[in-house]
Design a protein around this motif. Structure first.
Motif, PDB file in Angstrom:
ATOM      1  N   GLY A 132       0.843  -1.195   0.000  1.00  0.00           N
ATOM      2  CA  GLY A 132       0.000   0.000   0.000  1.00  0.00           C
ATOM      3  C   GLY A 132       0.874   1.239   0.000  1.00  0.00           C
ATOM      4  O   GLY A 132       2.072   1.169  -0.267  1.00  0.00           O
ATOM      5  N   ARG A 133       0.276   2.389   0.304  1.00  0.00           N
ATOM      6  CA  ARG A 133       1.069   3.613   0.417  1.00  0.00           C
ATOM      7  C   ARG A 133       2.027   3.429   1.576  1.00  0.00           C
ATOM      8  O   ARG A 133       1.613   3.263   2.722  1.00  0.00           O
ATOM      9  N   VAL A 134       3.290   3.449   1.268  1.00  0.00           N
ATOM     10  CA  VAL A 134       4.324   3.040   2.213  1.00  0.00           C
ATOM     11  C   VAL A 134       4.207   3.778   3.541  1.00  0.00           C
ATOM     12  O   VAL A 134       4.145   3.157   4.609  1.00  0.00           O
ATOM     13  N   GLU A 135       4.162   5.105   3.495  1.00  0.00           N
ATOM     14  CA  GLU A 135       4.161   5.877   4.736  1.00  0.00           C
ATOM     15  C   GLU A 135       2.933   5.590   5.587  1.00  0.00           C
ATOM     16  O   GLU A 135       3.021   5.482   6.809  1.00  0.00           O
ATOM     17  N   ARG A 136       1.796   5.411   4.970  1.00  0.00           N
ATOM     18  CA  ARG A 136       0.567   5.137   5.725  1.00  0.00           C
ATOM     19  C   ARG A 136       0.573   3.725   6.306  1.00  0.00           C
ATOM     20  O   ARG A 136       0.087   3.505   7.416  1.00  0.00           O
ATOM     21  N   GLU A 137       1.105   2.783   5.569  1.00  0.00           N
ATOM     22  CA  GLU A 137       1.185   1.402   6.059  1.00  0.00           C
ATOM     23  C   GLU A 137       2.128   1.303   7.261  1.00  0.00           C
ATOM     24  O   GLU A 137       1.854   0.579   8.209  1.00  0.00           O
ATOM     25  N   VAL A 138       3.244   2.046   7.222  1.00  0.00           N
ATOM     26  CA  VAL A 138       4.187   2.016   8.352  1.00  0.00           C
ATOM     27  C   VAL A 138       3.536   2.610   9.592  1.00  0.00           C
ATOM     28  O   VAL A 138       3.617   2.046  10.686  1.00  0.00           O
ATOM     29  N   VAL A 139       2.864   3.752   9.427  1.00  0.00           N
ATOM     30  CA  VAL A 139       2.194   4.389  10.567  1.00  0.00           C
ATOM     31  C   VAL A 139       1.131   3.454  11.139  1.00  0.00           C
ATOM     32  O   VAL A 139       1.020   3.283  12.356  1.00  0.00           O
ATOM     33  N   GLU A 140       0.357   2.823  10.277  1.00  0.00           N
ATOM     34  CA  GLU A 140      -0.684   1.900  10.754  1.00  0.00           C
ATOM     35  C   GLU A 140      -0.075   0.690  11.458  1.00  0.00           C
ATOM     36  O   GLU A 140      -0.570   0.252  12.497  1.00  0.00           O
ATOM     37  N   ALA A 141       1.008   0.157  10.912  1.00  0.00           N
ATOM     38  CA  ALA A 141       1.651  -1.012  11.532  1.00  0.00           C
ATOM     39  C   ALA A 141       2.248  -0.665  12.896  1.00  0.00           C
ATOM     40  O   ALA A 141       2.369  -1.528  13.767  1.00  0.00           O
ATOM     41  N   ALA A 142       2.618   0.601  13.093  1.00  0.00           N
ATOM     42  CA  ALA A 142       3.219   1.018  14.366  1.00  0.00           C
ATOM     43  C   ALA A 142       2.186   1.339  15.430  1.00  0.00           C
ATOM     44  O   ALA A 142       2.552   1.551  16.592  1.00  0.00           O
TER      45      ALA A 142
END
Length: 165
Positions: A94-104
């Protein structure tokens, strides 16, 4: 304690080493890799533009998705071997930055490496996705250099670009 280490090609060793150095022992380590959705779409569009839109049986987008998954698996495997601690491997798309924030979300620490202009310290040493993650992370962030920082005549000197794996 749950720690998420964002694994990115070229900078992942610094993140793994930081988790081991400043980390949490053996509890709750997540190695996260995110693949962006853009490349398969570009491959499909290029193929359709060159050979016509009716050529569905040879759509290269699916092959690109498969290659990206294999690459992510190899990267996560290498990171897990370097970590040498029990961990969870997580691959997202997905959108990399949003996926990282969601995973965190729910994590107690997010570890990521600088990925912008590494010739000098400062705000330009973060790329756009990393800047978004740092600004929107739902937990504390440990931001590491992807290589050693040396002291020079005017203070700390950032390392050059990371070596190719």
């Amino acid at each position: 304690m749950t720690v998420v280490a964002w694994i990115v090609e070229g900078t992942w060793p610094a993140c793994v080493d930081a988790v081991r150095r400043y980390g949490v022992g053996e509890s709750g380590i997540v190695l996260l890799h995110v693949s962006g959705p853009q490349v398969p779409g570009v491959a499909r569009g290029a193929y359709a533009g060159l050979l016509g839109r009716g050529q569905r049986e040879a759509d290269p987008g699916e092959r690109v998705v498969e290659l990206a998954a294999q690459s992510a698996d190899r990267l996560l495997t290498a990171a897990a071997q370097r970590l040498a601690l029990p961990c969870t491997r997580l691959e997202r798309t997905g959108r990399v930055e949003r996926e990282v924030v969601e995973a965190a979300s729910g994590a107690e620490l997010l570890v990521l490496a600088r990925d912008g202009d590494l010739t000098r310290p400062g705000p330009h040493s973060l790329g756009p996705a990393s800047r978004f993650v740092v600004d929107h992370a739902p937990c504390p962030v440990l931001l590491v250099w992807p290589g050693p920082v040396t002291a020079g005549p005017g203070g700390p000197q950032a390392p050059g670009p990371p070596p190719r794996p």
